[in-house]
Design an enzyme around this catalytic site. Structure first.
Site, short mmCIF file in Angstrom:
data_model
loop_
_atom_site.label_atom_id
_atom_site.label_comp_id
_atom_site.label_asym_id
_atom_site.label_seq_id
_atom_site.Cartn_x
_atom_site.Cartn_y
_atom_site.Cartn_z
N PRO A 161 0.84 -1.21 0.00
CA PRO A 161 0.00 0.00 0.00
C PRO A 161 0.87 1.25 0.00
O PRO A 161 1.82 1.34 0.79
CB PRO A 161 -0.79 -0.13 1.31
N THR A 183 0.48 5.40 -0.12
CA THR A 183 -0.30 6.65 -0.13
C THR A 183 0.30 7.61 -1.14
O THR A 183 1.50 7.87 -1.11
CB THR A 183 -0.30 7.25 1.30
N GLY A 200 -3.65 -2.14 10.35
CA GLY A 200 -3.45 -2.22 11.79
C GLY A 200 -2.03 -1.83 12.16
O GLY A 200 -1.60 -2.06 13.30
N ALA A 201 -1.29 -1.26 11.20
CA ALA A 201 0.14 -1.00 11.41
C ALA A 201 0.43 0.49 11.57
O ALA A 201 -0.47 1.33 11.63
CB ALA A 201 0.92 -1.56 10.21
N TYR A 246 -1.33 3.89 13.47
CA TYR A 246 -2.67 4.45 13.24
C TYR A 246 -3.66 3.83 14.22
O TYR A 246 -3.29 3.11 15.14
CB TYR A 246 -3.06 4.27 11.77
N ARG A 284 -2.73 -5.74 8.34
CA ARG A 284 -1.31 -5.35 8.37
C ARG A 284 -0.94 -4.93 9.78
O ARG A 284 -1.68 -4.17 10.43
CB ARG A 284 -1.07 -4.19 7.40
C1 LIG Z 1 5.23 6.98 -0.55
C2 LIG Z 1 4.88 5.89 0.43
C3 LIG Z 1 3.58 5.76 0.85
C4 LIG Z 1 3.21 4.73 1.74
N1 LIG Z 1 1.90 4.58 2.09
C5 LIG Z 1 1.51 3.53 2.86
C6 LIG Z 1 0.14 3.26 3.09
O1 LIG Z 1 -0.75 3.94 2.59
N2 LIG Z 1 -0.16 2.22 3.90
C7 LIG Z 1 0.81 1.43 4.47
O2 LIG Z 1 0.47 0.48 5.20
N3 LIG Z 1 2.12 1.64 4.23
C8 LIG Z 1 2.49 2.64 3.41
N4 LIG Z 1 3.82 2.81 3.09
C9 LIG Z 1 4.80 1.78 3.48
C10 LIG Z 1 4.94 0.74 2.35
O3 LIG Z 1 3.75 -0.02 2.22
C11 LIG Z 1 6.11 -0.24 2.58
O4 LIG Z 1 5.95 -0.82 3.85
C12 LIG Z 1 7.47 0.47 2.53
O5 LIG Z 1 7.57 1.29 1.38
C13 LIG Z 1 8.63 -0.55 2.53
O6 LIG Z 1 8.60 -1.37 1.39
P1 LIG Z 1 9.69 -1.13 0.18
O7 LIG Z 1 11.04 -1.17 0.82
O8 LIG Z 1 9.46 -2.25 -0.78
O9 LIG Z 1 9.39 0.23 -0.37
C14 LIG Z 1 4.21 3.85 2.24
C15 LIG Z 1 5.53 4.00 1.81
C16 LIG Z 1 5.88 5.00 0.92
C17 LIG Z 1 7.30 5.12 0.44
#
Ligand SMILES: Cc1cc2nc3c(=O)[nH]c(=O)nc-3n(C[C@H](O)[C@H](O)[C@H](O)COP(=O)(O)O)c2cc1C
Length: 344
Positions: free
Chosen positions: A22, A24, A171-172, A175, A222
């Protein structure tokens, strides 16, 4: 193994074991409705096994960032229908991540004080604002907590109406659901706080009620037992997480997903384990790990049975054609923060 078809449960078979984490992006319109641009963005990535949508608000009061989509209004359901149709037409699958920021929501978006398990504020500045500080939230009454569970269920039903294949409860990351699980943020003395057993009640009620409404096979959660953002670890929190994971084993949900930016560190308070190892140890169902995986380390984690699925975040922002590139052994483009300014 990473790129092979995988039967997750009786209801869902994925084209591969890669989840789009996910992410954002803050590109919804001012009514928090996803646009055609967003549909195209997800459709371009529909060859991953399962897309988990950006965090999506179950209630207007849960908003803590600008232009994050919701799933509580008719217009939002319609907007998401365009997204899910575009993904399905390309053979993909997509879950909706259900979100409420709790105490890290802000009245600049909601015109009301945020709500949370207890009136304990977080320090620091609200992201994407100049200098706004977090507010002291209104402590939810027991009746209001029960109403919130219903809002989660309503949002999950809306997600199914919008064409999603299932939902992931957020759930992570400190929040609302996480705030109920933690000693530092949950000072309640009713049945939703005071002991580990009571602190997990909110999360469990949300999971059970959603599973009853849309099916356990379509319900995921999550979690970030390592407490890395928006709140701090307190001694004893790990017991609460153990208890929660053990209870989740019995509910036969779709998967548990680690919320982490990097899964390279061990934590003394998680028994000197990495957060992924902690979850894998106590949770026996499908587990999706996340946090800094390369295609090689993802494949190796699957082969070593450290996880059943691997979520990829930033590399999928930089490479809409991630799966194709991995199949062809091509180099991946490096992620950079500047990429967040545009939805490609
Ligand atoms: C721009 C951005 C937005 C994110 N938005 C969310 C989100 O909406 N929900 C969530 O659970 N984690 C969010 N995360 C965390 C990511 O889901 C993920 O855990 C994190 O990027 C690590 O994975 P990666 O190393 O493959 O990028 C976000 C991370 C980034 C970089």
């Amino acid at each position: 193994m990473l790129l092979k078809k995988h039967q997750l449960n009786k209801t869902l078979t994925l084209n591969n074991r890669v989840l789009m984490a996910p992410l954002t992006r803050c590109f919804a319109d001012d009514n928090l409705v996803p646009t055609k641009l967003i549909a195209d963005y997800y459709a371009r990535r529909s060859d991953v096994g399962l897309i988990v949508s950006e965090a999506t608000l179950i209630d207007p009061l849960g908003q803590g960032y600008p232009n994050t989509p919701g799933i509580f209004s008719k217009a939002q359901i319609k907007g998401w229908q365009t997204v899910t149709k575009a993904v399905h037409e390309k053979g993909g699958k997509i879950f909706c991540q259900l979100w409420h920021c709790g105490r890290v929501a802000h009245s600049v978006y909601t015109q009301q004080l945020p709500v949370a398990p207890s009136a304990v504020s977080w320090h620091g500045h609200v992201p994407r604002t100049k200098d706004l500080e977090y507010e002291t939230p209104h402590s939810l009454t027991t009746k209001e907590v029960k109403k919130l569970v219903k809002k989660y269920v309503h949002a999950a039903r809306n997600a199914i109406e919008a064409g999603f294949d299932g939902v992931e409860i957020h759930g992570a990351n400190g929040y609302l659901v996480d705030q109920f699980l933690r000693k530092a943020t949950n000072k309640r003395t009713d049945k939703f706080g005071g002991s580990s057993k009571k602190r997990i009640r909110f999360a469990l009620q949300v999971v059970k009620s959603i599973a009853a409404a849309i099916g356990a096979d379509r319900t995921a959660i999550r979690l970030s037992p390592q407490a890395y953002v928006h709140l701090e670890y307190t001694k004893g929190d790990e017991k609460t997480y153990k208890k929660l994971l053990k209870k989740l084993n019995k509910l036969k949900i779709c998967y548990v997903h680690l919320g982490a930016f990097s899964d390279h560190y061990t934590f003394d308070y998680l028994g000197r384990r990495k957060a992924s190892e902690f979850i894998r140890h106590y949770y026996k169902g499908n587990f999706a790990s996340c946090g800094g995986y390369s295609p090689e380390s993802a494949n190796s984690a699957i082969e070593k049975k450290q996880a059943d699925l691997i979520a990829i975040g930033r590399p999928l922002i930089a490479n809409p054609d991630y799966i194709e590139k991995v199949i062809q052994g091509k180099n991946l483009k490096e992620y950079h923060m500047d990429m967040l300014g545009k939805l490609e």
